[in-house]
Design a protein around this motif. Structure first.
Motif, PDB file in Angstrom:
ATOM      1  N   ALA A  66       0.816  -1.212   0.000  1.00 34.86           N
ATOM      2  CA  ALA A  66       0.000   0.000   0.000  1.00 34.86           C
ATOM      3  C   ALA A  66       0.853   1.267   0.000  1.00 34.86           C
ATOM      4  N   GLY A  67       1.720   1.399   0.980  1.00 35.50           N
ATOM      5  CA  GLY A  67       2.552   2.589   1.078  1.00 35.50           C
ATOM      6  C   GLY A  67       3.568   2.689  -0.047  1.00 35.50           C
ATOM      7  N   GLY A  68       4.088   1.529  -0.476  1.00 25.85           N
ATOM      8  CA  GLY A  68       5.068   1.527  -1.549  1.00 25.85           C
ATOM      9  C   GLY A  68       4.507   2.092  -2.841  1.00 25.85           C
ATOM     10  N   TYR A  69       3.305   1.656  -3.185  1.00 25.84           N
ATOM     11  CA  TYR A  69       2.676   2.188  -4.394  1.00 25.84           C
ATOM     12  C   TYR A  69       2.246   3.645  -4.204  1.00 25.84           C
ATOM     13  N   ASN A  70       1.676   3.962  -3.055  1.00 25.29           N
ATOM     14  CA  ASN A  70       1.258   5.352  -2.833  1.00 25.29           C
ATOM     15  C   ASN A  70       2.419   6.323  -3.023  1.00 25.29           C
ATOM     16  N   GLU A  71       3.569   5.983  -2.480  1.00 27.44           N
ATOM     17  CA  GLU A  71       4.728   6.867  -2.580  1.00 27.44           C
ATOM     18  C   GLU A  71       5.217   6.951  -4.025  1.00 27.44           C
ATOM     19  N   ALA A  72       5.353   5.817  -4.668  1.00 27.74           N
ATOM     20  CA  ALA A  72       5.899   5.799  -6.028  1.00 27.74           C
ATOM     21  C   ALA A  72       4.980   6.507  -7.021  1.00 27.74           C
ATOM     22  N   LEU A  73       3.675   6.336  -6.874  1.00 28.68           N
ATOM     23  CA  LEU A  73       2.736   6.883  -7.858  1.00 28.68           C
ATOM     24  C   LEU A  73       2.590   8.399  -7.774  1.00 28.68           C
ATOM     25  N   LYS A  74       3.167   8.997  -6.758  1.00 30.86           N
ATOM     26  CA  LYS A  74       3.205  10.463  -6.714  1.00 30.86           C
ATOM     27  C   LYS A  74       4.003  11.022  -7.893  1.00 30.86           C
ATOM     28  N   TYR A  75       4.877  10.193  -8.459  1.00 29.43           N
ATOM     29  CA  TYR A  75       5.803  10.655  -9.490  1.00 29.43           C
ATOM     30  C   TYR A  75       5.475  10.085 -10.869  1.00 29.43           C
ATOM     31  N   VAL A  76       4.309   9.469 -10.996  1.00 32.20           N
ATOM     32  CA  VAL A  76       3.907   8.867 -12.269  1.00 32.20           C
ATOM     33  C   VAL A  76       2.680   9.611 -12.788  1.00 32.20           C
ATOM     34  N   GLU A  77       2.758  10.125 -14.011  1.00 34.59           N
ATOM     35  CA  GLU A  77       1.696  11.000 -14.511  1.00 34.59           C
ATOM     36  C   GLU A  77       0.933  10.437 -15.705  1.00 34.59           C
ATOM     37  N   GLU A  78       1.201   9.200 -16.114  1.00 37.81           N
ATOM     38  CA  GLU A  78       0.435   8.622 -17.205  1.00 37.81           C
ATOM     39  C   GLU A  78      -1.035   8.487 -16.813  1.00 37.81           C
ATOM     40  N   GLU A  79      -1.904   8.415 -17.798  1.00 43.50           N
ATOM     41  CA  GLU A  79      -3.354   8.424 -17.557  1.00 43.50           C
ATOM     42  C   GLU A  79      -3.849   7.159 -16.880  1.00 43.50           C
ATOM     43  N   VAL A  80      -3.234   6.038 -17.210  1.00 43.87           N
ATOM     44  CA  VAL A  80      -3.632   4.746 -16.639  1.00 43.87           C
ATOM     45  C   VAL A  80      -2.426   4.115 -15.958  1.00 43.87           C
ATOM     46  N   TYR A  81      -2.617   3.694 -14.711  1.00 38.19           N
ATOM     47  CA  TYR A  81      -1.609   2.937 -13.982  1.00 38.19           C
ATOM     48  C   TYR A  81      -1.949   1.448 -14.090  1.00 38.19           C
TER      49      TYR A  81
END
Length: 334
Positions: A66-81
């Protein structure tokens, strides 16, 4: 539609070596990231040497799923993860079915493919199979998997269908939906956080789907073995958290019933000589009690829409009525 495939890794160098090549080969036009949870093995050195095209996102500590993805996805801007376990092998065209389904409706927030077993390729995988559901007291099950009974894939679930939850093993979600729902609940650490997120998305008016034309293969237990007492602890505690937060009905009677059933599960572990799992359930309940104030605070913030469950109790249907397939379950409940 811009797509990011994000693989969360913790000491998974061997898994990356085995499964990452399939992701690179079959993920045309997608940007691939590895979010590393402060691995102590040589994962990062391996990636830098063998796959320099991969974008590495470094977390400073092991924040769990949970925390690992939350932190990493702050820096990912593509429309679909597309959140992908590091022990998943993808197939040609695996993203096509997912993206085509997203394009049918802006109300579709999250999608999973059919997930099959690497060890037994004709069978579904435990972690999600062909789409997840829960019963009225919070027990999860899937098209293709009810408790430990796993079905063969004979094409019986080759239809796109709205489901209740999508598996975290391969979890595609719109960026705007992920951020609107404020991502995963980090108090879960790992396990069942995707069920909680999907339930919150449904409460926000979105739908969750399975894209049957997309197929991946999952090893399972790559990071945490199914025989691990820690996994038992996380599953039992997080299931109670999810019920308390999201259930539309008064959660107290449901929680009390679940505690009784958890007690029976604990006794079963004792009879099977699995004392560590017995104590894991006990610890799960203690941890749940400590989190009740936080869960109740979150519950107040969640608008709880009408919830529909296919059945009231998967335990009754599976262990008493001996129903072991999703289709038989659905037909029995008509």
């Amino acid at each position: 539609m811009e797509v990011a495939v994000i693989i969360l890794n913790w000491n998974g160098r061997k898994l990356l070596e085995k499964y990452l090549p399939s992701v690179i080969t079959h993920s045309e036009n997608a940007k691939i990231y590895v979010a590393d949870n402060a691995s102590s093995d040589d994962s990062l050195e391996f990636l830098a040497k063998q796959f320099p095209e991969i974008i590495i996102l470094k977390n400073t500590t092991n924040l769990g799923f949970a925390g690992g993805y939350n932190e990493a996805l702050k820096y990912v801007e593509e429309e679909v993860y597309v959140l992908l376990n590091n022990d998943v092998e993808v197939t040609q065209g695996w993203l096509t079915g997912i993206l085509s389904l997203f394009e049918t409706s802006k109300k579709i927030a999250a999608i999973q493919p059919k997930i099959k077993s690497i060890q037994n390729p004709t069978k579904f995988d435990y972690a999600g199979a062909a789409g997840g559901f829960i019963d009225a007291i919070g027990y999860p099950y899937c098209r293709g998997r009810i408790f430990d009974h796993i079905e063969e894939d004979k094409g019986q679930y080759d239809t796109d269908i709205e489901i209740f939850w999508a598996s975290g093993a391969c979890f595609a979600i719109r960026k705007n939906c992920f951020r609107k729902a404020k991502g995963f609940d980090e108090s879960y650490f790992a396990h069942q956080e995707e069920i909680d997120l999907c339930w919150r998305l449904k409460n926000l008016g979105y739908s969750i789907w399975c894209a049957s034309k997309s197929e991946v293969y999952h090893q399972g237990g790559g990071t945490l073995s199914g025989s691990s007492p820690k996994k038992t602890f996380l599953n039992f505690r997080n299931s109670l958290n999810t019920l308390l937060k999201n259930s539309k009905k008064n959660p107290l009677p449901i929680i009390l019933l679940r505690m009784i059933l958890d007690g029976l599960a604990a006794l079963r572990f004792i009879f099977n000589g699995q004392l560590l799992h017995f104590f894991a359930i006990f610890k799960a309940h203690i941890s749940f009690y400590s989190l009740i104030p936080k869960m109740l605070k979150q519950r107040k913030r969640i608008e709880k829409k009408q919830q529909e469950f296919i059945i009231n109790s998967i335990v009754w249907h599976s262990f008493v009525l001996n129903i072991k397939s999703y289709n038989a379950l659905k037909n029995d409940n008509k």
